[in-house]
Scaffold this active site. Structure first.
Site, PDB file in Angstrom:
ATOM      1  N   SER A  23     -56.682  22.134  -2.176  1.00 16.94           N
ATOM      2  CA  SER A  23     -55.924  20.921  -1.846  1.00 16.94           C
ATOM      3  C   SER A  23     -55.385  21.004  -0.420  1.00 16.94           C
ATOM      4  O   SER A  23     -54.706  20.088   0.046  1.00 16.94           O
ATOM      5  CB  SER A  23     -54.765  20.742  -2.836  1.00 16.94           C
ATOM      6  N   ASN A 110     -45.935  26.352  -9.510  1.00 17.44           N
ATOM      7  CA  ASN A 110     -45.722  25.168 -10.358  1.00 17.44           C
ATOM      8  C   ASN A 110     -44.391  24.479 -10.074  1.00 17.44           C
ATOM      9  O   ASN A 110     -44.318  23.248 -10.039  1.00 17.44           O
ATOM     10  CB  ASN A 110     -45.806  25.552 -11.837  1.00 17.44           C
ATOM     11  N   THR A 155     -46.695 -26.368  -6.255  1.00 14.96           N
ATOM     12  CA  THR A 155     -46.971 -25.708  -7.540  1.00 14.96           C
ATOM     13  C   THR A 155     -48.455 -25.973  -7.777  1.00 14.96           C
ATOM     14  O   THR A 155     -48.964 -27.032  -7.380  1.00 14.96           O
ATOM     15  CB  THR A 155     -46.144 -26.298  -8.707  1.00 14.96           C
ATOM     16  N   HIS A 156     -49.134 -25.033  -8.352  1.00  7.09           N
ATOM     17  CA  HIS A 156     -50.597 -25.115  -8.542  1.00  7.09           C
ATOM     18  C   HIS A 156     -51.316 -25.364  -7.218  1.00  7.09           C
ATOM     19  O   HIS A 156     -52.391 -25.961  -7.199  1.00  7.09           O
ATOM     20  CB  HIS A 156     -50.959 -26.239  -9.525  1.00  7.09           C
ATOM     21  N   SER A 277     -64.226 -13.064  16.352  1.00  6.67           N
ATOM     22  CA  SER A 277     -65.504 -12.897  15.673  1.00  6.67           C
ATOM     23  C   SER A 277     -66.529 -12.423  16.691  1.00  6.67           C
ATOM     24  O   SER A 277     -66.475 -12.807  17.857  1.00  6.67           O
ATOM     25  CB  SER A 277     -65.933 -14.239  15.081  1.00  6.67           C
ATOM     26  N   LYS A 283     -63.406 -18.283  17.158  1.00  3.11           N
ATOM     27  CA  LYS A 283     -62.637 -17.787  16.023  1.00  3.11           C
ATOM     28  C   LYS A 283     -61.427 -16.938  16.405  1.00  3.11           C
ATOM     29  O   LYS A 283     -61.488 -16.114  17.305  1.00  3.11           O
ATOM     30  CB  LYS A 283     -63.531 -16.949  15.092  1.00  3.11           C
ATOM     31  N   ASN A 285     -59.079 -14.848  13.807  1.00  2.00           N
ATOM     32  CA  ASN A 285     -58.973 -14.568  12.371  1.00  2.00           C
ATOM     33  C   ASN A 285     -57.703 -13.794  12.024  1.00  2.00           C
ATOM     34  O   ASN A 285     -57.285 -12.913  12.778  1.00  2.00           O
ATOM     35  CB  ASN A 285     -60.193 -13.764  11.906  1.00  2.00           C
ATOM     36  N   GLU A 290     -55.145 -10.439   6.077  1.00  2.00           N
ATOM     37  CA  GLU A 290     -56.206 -10.256   5.076  1.00  2.00           C
ATOM     38  C   GLU A 290     -56.252  -8.811   4.591  1.00  2.00           C
ATOM     39  O   GLU A 290     -56.430  -8.542   3.395  1.00  2.00           O
ATOM     40  CB  GLU A 290     -57.566 -10.622   5.668  1.00  2.00           C
ATOM     41  N   TYR A 317     -47.692  22.595 -16.821  1.00  2.00           N
ATOM     42  CA  TYR A 317     -48.530  22.339 -15.654  1.00  2.00           C
ATOM     43  C   TYR A 317     -50.006  22.483 -15.997  1.00  2.00           C
ATOM     44  O   TYR A 317     -50.409  23.402 -16.718  1.00  2.00           O
ATOM     45  CB  TYR A 317     -48.177  23.312 -14.500  1.00  2.00           C
ATOM     46  N   LYS A 325     -51.582  14.036  -5.468  1.00  4.84           N
ATOM     47  CA  LYS A 325     -51.221  13.964  -4.049  1.00  4.84           C
ATOM     48  C   LYS A 325     -51.936  12.883  -3.270  1.00  4.84           C
ATOM     49  O   LYS A 325     -51.308  12.095  -2.554  1.00  4.84           O
ATOM     50  CB  LYS A 325     -51.450  15.324  -3.398  1.00  4.84           C
TER      51      LYS A 325
END
Ligand code: ARG
Length: 457
Positions: A23, A110, A155-156, A277, A283, A285, A290, A317, A325
């Protein structure tokens, strides 16, 4: 190279096993916490007469030198170092010789790894909470700068009723305040000192765990050694608070994407936070927004990953737990820059208030107000709702808005309507009418802002 745990083995570890189990590639980021924990541990060992004071001094000096070397890039991480704990101990041995081997008295990896993770997470939670606060402040500044700007609330995703932009932004602040509460609450469970649980059963040495807690700034000491080395709830809680945070940041990002589209054209995100772009020269963007929306996926995934790792594990453990991690680090590395970027985006945003207002003028946003007006004239709400619904249908057929109807046309639907209906069909007045606690009226938003400012102090 022979392992620090090599005594009972006849063969060297295979390279494949070393690579698979290591690790060190990712847990080296815990070096500071690992060294701080070891220093506190050895100070305690000396205080309790388990090691000699001069031995403790040698060990501490060695650890401090290692810290400097890691920070200046001189430290040689070895592919055969399993993890950060082993790497530091190996080099300590090279530096100060045999006395280094006393450091690991009365402790196990541990409980050591729990300690490192808890110390690390405490710092990160504090930082994240500051970043959330900064985003709150940035939203608040934007709200105050555009206090009276009106836009459609949806709404919606259909235009519903006019609201103040400041009220809208305060909605995000409420979400972020809950975030801070959640992280602060999670902090309480992180702030527990695990060292001294050793492998699982505690230790035969006369240690002083409360002293270690005091040295390291923990407010509690864990109560059960078995639970202590088995427990990763504190990480799960953090990942779960982060997942909820990521939902909110993603929704905010989505709104930035929508509002900056030509279809809405409510805002312009500063050039510094957009990209172009490679083929379409025109463009601009909203990539940052995003990606904040997109990266929420990995933050959810990290929570699911660790829940899955933990769900079948017997106490105590198990090596599986090393898999805590990367999800944790990845979540931290995702959420922190997202918070900072959003704070800057709002700070530098251009609000197109004319377009926002214009959007409130189409779509019958005051239909509810008209129905409420009929209620004040004595109609039950459901009947009022029905009548206004018919007026809307009529308007749609004629290509009109409610406010363009003549009084005669309106009276045709309901003779309770009088001259004063003009007031009702005014967007600004519609906002002002929503003075009930938590509503969008300017006075109410101002009250909310004052309250917030006090809270933030
Ligand atoms: N690298 C390990 C982890 O992150 C440290 C603890 C290892 N303990 C052990 N007994 N192998 O979980």
């Amino acid at each position: 190279m022979s392992k620090l745990w090599g005594g009972r083995f006849n063969k060297e570890t295979s390279r494949l096993v070393e690579e698979f189990t290591a690790s060190i590639y990712f847990d080296k980021r815990l070096y500071k916490q690992d060294i701080a924990g070891s220093i506190a541990h050895v100070k305690m060992l000396a205080k309790q007469g388990i090691v000699l004071p001069e031995e403790a001094e040698q060990i501490i000096a060695g650890l401090e030198e290692i810290k400097r070397e890691i920070e200046t890039g001189q430290f040689q991480f070895n592919p055969s170092d399993e993890d950060i704990h082993m790497a530091i101990e190996r080099v300590l041995r090279v530096k100060i010789g045999r006395v280094a081997a006393k450091l690991h008295t009365a402790r196990s990896r541990n409980d050591q790894v729990c300690l490192d993770m808890r110390l690390y997470l405490k710092e990160e939670i504090e930082e994240i909470n500051i970043s959330i606060l900064n985003l709150i402040k940035s939203l608040l500044t934007t709200a105050q700068r555009h206090l009276e700007v009106i836009l459609p609330g949806y709404t919606h995703l259909q235009r519903a009723q006019p609201v103040l932009l400041s009220h809208y932004l305060l909605a995000y602040i409420e979400m972020l305040k809950r975030e801070r509460d959640r992280f602060q609450d999670c902090y309480k469970r992180v702030d527990v000192m695990p060292l001294g649980s050793a492998a699982l059963a505690g230790t035969t040495f006369p240690i002083d765990r409360h002293y270690v807690a005091e040295l390291l700034g923990f407010s509690q000491v864990s109560t059960n050694s078995i639970d202590t080395v088995s427990d990763r709830d504190f990480i799960l809680e953090f990942l779960s608070a982060s997942a909820i945070l990521a939902v909110h940041l993603s929704r905010m990002a989505e709104e930035l994407v929508l509002w900056s589209s030509q279809e809405f054209d409510f805002i312009e995100i500063d050039d510094a936070f957009c990209t172009g772009s490679s083929i379409m020269p025109q463009k601009k963007n909203p990539d940052v927004a995003e990606l904040i929306r997109g990266k929420s996926g990995r933050v959810f995934g990290n929570l699911i990953a660790l829940l899955t790792v933990m769900k079948g594990l017997p106490l105590t453990y198990n090596r599986d737990m090393q898999e805590d991690k990367e999800p944790l680090f990845d979540t931290i590395d995702t959420v922190k820059p997202a918070l900072k970027l959003l704070a800057e985006i709002w700070q530098n945003i251009k609000i197109k208030e004319k377009n926002m207002l214009k959007a409130t003028q189409k779509g019958f946003l005051l239909a509810t107000d008209l129905a409420d007006y009929l209620v004040t004239r004595g109609l039950p709400f459901r009947e009022a709702h029905q009548i206004v619904g018919e007026m809307v249908k009529y308007c749609q057929e004629k290509g009109k808005e409610l406010e363009n109807l003549t009084l005669e046309e309106m009276k045709g639907f309901c003779n309770l309507i009088g001259e004063d209906v003009k007031e009702v069909l005014d967007v600004k007045k519609a906002i002002e009418r929503r003075r009930a606690w938590g509503g969008t009226a300017l006075t109410e938003v101002k009250r909310q802002i004052e309250h917030l400012k006090k809270e933030l102090k």
